[in-house]
Design an enzyme around this catalytic site. Structure first.
Site, short mmCIF file in Angstrom:
data_model
loop_
_atom_site.label_atom_id
_atom_site.label_comp_id
_atom_site.label_asym_id
_atom_site.label_seq_id
_atom_site.Cartn_x
_atom_site.Cartn_y
_atom_site.Cartn_z
N LEU A 70 25.17 40.85 37.59
CA LEU A 70 25.74 40.65 36.26
C LEU A 70 24.72 40.03 35.29
CD1 LEU A 70 28.44 40.90 34.70
CD2 LEU A 70 28.82 38.49 35.23
N ASP A 71 24.53 40.67 34.15
CA ASP A 71 23.65 40.17 33.08
C ASP A 71 22.20 40.01 33.53
OD1 ASP A 71 25.90 40.09 31.47
OD2 ASP A 71 26.34 38.02 31.95
#
Lengths: 282, 282, 282, 282
Positions: free
Chosen positions: B225-226
């Site tokens: 994530l990210d």
């Protein structure tokens, strides 16, 4: 340059605060040159800074302080009144990188930064030539034994009655007890846009992550490395064609400018530290 | 607007590479409109993008591809030749926030962004009114059952033959297998200056840390994530007087601009992903 | 630092150009470190810069030049091949302001700016202390008689075989004939965002107009004051609370950075002047 | 959102001013949410803006105004007290470009911009589709006869009781008498960094001059074209590879953001016009 008093206040927010302070100032004939307020609605706390023409005040600094003490008590204020004529003693701690050090020295030498710089302390001899030219006593300390070295740093800070310690790319980690002792009185420049890339080799970290902007952060020193209240940050656009070395070179301007602003704001009592953050009346 | 071919190459660096490519292009009469190179000295890898006037080439796209394949093989190239006339199919995934969605729609509607937008997929009904106005099919999916919901997303992406999936403030975490399937073909906009403040509520995190600039990051979606390769970032100065809500409002312009550039660069084949980073021939 | 050749070319655009140049480079075994192209479609003109690892070339500089001359002739090229080992001689012209002067000196002293600085010429004695520290010959010239003074400037530039003349906040207007003589070889830093606020006291002009950003411009010197081709510009946000004096202080960072970039780009042959504008392969 | 009063004052500077105002506010129980001051030392003039929680005041708006009138008279104040609940009527004047128009409409539609938009007036039919979607009455006016056309504009502004006229890339020159009538109540967005490139085709002018940054300026409309008091400016870095058309595309974000800020500041009574300049308590 005008001689001024700076009255910096923070306290629980309540109606009548500004009236009480400005009433007090008006009664003492204060000519207000600059006034900044901020109410933090979440914290229900009030912050205020006044810069006053010193000549406009009939009484002297001590009487002013005593008189204002009563107002302050009534509103449970944390406050301070400083005098622009009393220059702070600033110690510069350096290592082998010159850009931040000589930028601060130059701003001081040309009068842009009003303070005394009674000493430079370094863990390398490299910066001595600059210190000599600016006629600032240079103290080399051998950091092989870090405990002894920081004891000597501490001794020098006391000896020179230092008000503000500036880590101008000083690459040593300040021990816990000294961080606590210097709380709110020591400023660091970190060569990344914090909280990204704390710790060692931030430009290399930035290069590896592939960010499109790099930066620098000026913050107060605390026991948690690179976690202190942030005063100023600067960023700069880069591209895939910049190597980590290019970032080192380009990033210098961010470091220099963030540090210069940070020191300036601190010396002019424009910064209020509240818990883990700062207010900056720039 | 001129019809162009875009030839994008990366391969191990070696002498004669540019000569071989440009010789090939010259032999085919190619009128080069834009050429960008980059040699990563650390990786010893070469990256190159050409934009060529399609009309200047005697042979058609297929013959060109076949002929260039031999050059590519000789130099162990990873390459692609795309045609500006073949518009990519772009799916927009949205939630309740409108700013990124309508900015992309407006740029597409006015012809600034050359692509097809065959569908908008959302986990709320809120954006339907915009979709209707722009006459783009709108698919609401109930995300109570996330597995089923993402199965439906996947089905729609296949149904519409989507080339690029844009998460325009789509607040759901894409499951691992779908991230892998969409590798290099899905773009997200995160409302912080990554790697700072990944995850939820980045403006609140920024407010609490007391940073002096906020930002937004456009990056490829990956399972972490990210953490995907960054395409574009934007930042904006804020101050202590900005609440977290002010940051939400002010930060929108960073999100909108970073996303618009990211999509544009991707659609024009200006981005090369290499490992965890991108090269952007902006 | 790597020893490199820089091949800078501009010529009428035509098919086969890049092939011819890269073919030539490949035949001579050139390892290309950096390549930048630009085609101006409006002018139908092509611009190109290569940076080549000097050690990768079998022949010496002279032979290389002779051999390339034939290619150049065929395509009607304006071109130059420079050697990163041959440091340019840079003269600094100063007045009473120190920030630009010492920034350039510091970058040179630390090796960031690769050049020789054989002399500083000034119309005030103020900067002598810096010149002495950096061990650069300092020439004070009395500008009461401007004609005689500029004759002396001209003599010194010849004496020191100056390749690049840098007006580092030199507040005198260079006479027409000298501008022409130094065409493309003299750089000025003007303390405004040109074309706004050309001429005297730009910060005062900016203050009076009430602009919300101030800036600085680094440009080549031409007979038309502040009208020469622009190399680099920097800006900075200000507010109504900034006096003209604050702008003078704050604007320095724009001046320093625009000038440093301008000089760097020029010394690394990254600037091509075309008519009244520049291309900068930054 | 909180209901607030905004008290905006400017007057000759003198001791006791702040005390008088804050005393008055305290007496009326005012909870001050935001306070901004500025003393222009050169003009010896004082500027002040307060934002007050309306619910904290015991008396109503009219009584408050009457009571404050006496304070105002004593200090020779120019002042106004506005109520955040009374939304201004904003007219949008447009031509064929949509980016500024729809950005304002979207900010208004989502509640970010608190105002009424009772009409859009345009010299082309192009924007009607947007007006319809946002359900804002759209008035097309034929500008072949400019005098008659502006008479009709004037009539509409009166008819809709317009408080603020926004020229959202309206490409017609407002006649002198209407500029005077709308003084301080009409905002324009100009697509250059003024004072550079006033007048027609600013991006083309910027391209021809070869500047390295482009910009946009939001300013009050006055009889002198593009010379009115500046409220906000934005800039953006470009390079030699950007054509005038690229600048048109890239510059839009500057226009949109400068205009949005300008309108916001005006509607929230954050702008004080003083002579040819503005103070913006952002």
């Amino acid at each position: 340059m005008l001689s001024t008093y700076r009255l910096v206040i923070d306290c629980p927010d309540q109606t009548g605060l500004v009236a009480a302070v400005s009433q007090f100032l008006a009664e003492h004939g204060a000519n207000i040159l600059e006034a900044s307020h901020h109410t933090d609605l979440q914290l229900n706390r009030f912050f205020m800074r006044h810069e006053i023409d010193a000549k406009s005040i009939a009484v002297d600094h001590e009487d002013f302080v005593n008189a204002f003490g009563k107002v302050a008590e009534r509103y449970d204020m944390r406050w301070k009144l400083s005098d622009s004529e009393k220059n702070a003693n600033v110690a510069l701690l350096a290592s082998r990188e010159s850009h931040c050090l000589i930028d601060v020295l130059h701003r001081w030498h040309t009068g842009e930064l009003r303070c005394n710089i009674p000493c430079i302390i370094a863990n390398h001899e490299t910066m001595r030539e600059y210190a000599d030219w600016y006629k600032v006593p240079f103290h080399f300390i051998d950091f092989t034994d870090k405990t002894a070295a920081f004891k000597e740093v501490e001794r020098l800070l006391e000896h020179y009655q230092i008000d503000l310690t500036v880590l101008a790319r000083f690459m040593q980690i300040v021990p816990d007890h000294l961080c606590k002792k210097l709380a709110g009185k020591a400023i660091n420049i970190h060569h990344s846009f914090l909280p990204s890339f704390a710790g060692a080799k931030p430009y290399q970290q930035a290069y590896e992550r592939g960010v499109k902007l790099i930066g620098a952060t000026c913050h107060y020193v605390t026991s948690d490395l690179d976690e202190g209240p942030i005063i100023e940050q600067e960023v700069l656009r880069i591209s895939h064609s910049d190597s980590a070395q290019d970032m080192v070179r380009k990033g210098k301007r961010c470091e220099v400018n963030a540090l210069a602003n940070g020191i300036r704001y601190h010396l002019q009592d424009r910064v209020i530290i509240h818990q883990t953050k700062t207010l900056v009346f720039a």
